[in-house]
Design a protein around this motif. Structure first.
Motif: not given
Length: 176
Positions: A91-92, A99-104, A135-137
């Motif tokens: 999951x993580x 996130x890496x692919x989206x650069x965020x 991830x939300x926290x």
């Protein structure tokens, strides 16, 4: 452009889906044409971009096309492919890869992707919701939802998993 307020976010009613971006003669995403589309969308007030981990390199392409824009000027949506999960740790790992692919370092709207009876069961067995809560926290997921293409009974079962912020429903009037 019309917008809806989602918490403190002003989100365009019309979003851009990135599942089927233009392709070139090599069956690769045509980045130049996609950049033109993104530029047009941004210039015309579209600020919601929907992609997924499994959409033919669209996360990488979308990040390239949004490079020149302030991150606060648009909202990213991506999706966790439950069918690719074998362990809770996946999951993580998959979220981090997106996130890496989206650069965020965060995703505005994150969905559990294309739920069905099998994936709802897998979410329960692997403890996927507990990983999402982490991830939300951490502020890495701003809004959690799911997409679904299954019958009403599965939708109702999925709604019991968590108090989701939103749901994307595959609706086809021909099925009614």
């Amino acid at each position: 452009m019309n917008y809806r307020k989602i918490n403190n976010n002003k989100v365009s009613l019309l979003g851009m889906g990135c599942m089927r971006l233009p392709i070139d003669e090599n069956n690769e995403i045509n980045v130049e044409k996609t950049e033109e589309m993104i530029k047009y969308a941004m210039e015309n007030g579209i600020n919601y971009y929907d992609t997924a981990y499994v959409y033919n390199n669209s996360e990488v392409t979308l990040s390239k096309c949004l490079e020149g824009y302030d991150r606060s000027s648009y909202y990213l949506t991506s999706k966790l492919p439950i069918f690719k999960l074998e362990t809770k740790e996946d999951v993580i790992r998959i979220f981090d890869e997106s996130c890496e692919r989206l650069q965020t370092n965060y995703i505005d709207f994150y969905l559990l992707h294309a739920l069905n009876a099998t994936s709802v069961k897998k979410i329960k067995e692997l403890g996927v919701i507990d990983e999402m809560k982490k991830l939300i926290e951490q502020g890495r997921i701003k809004h959690l939802g799911f997409s679904i293409h299954a019958p009403k009974e599965v939708l109702l079962d999925a709604l019991e998993l968590y108090d989701f912020d939103f749901v994307q429903i595959q609706l086809n009037y021909l099925d009614m």
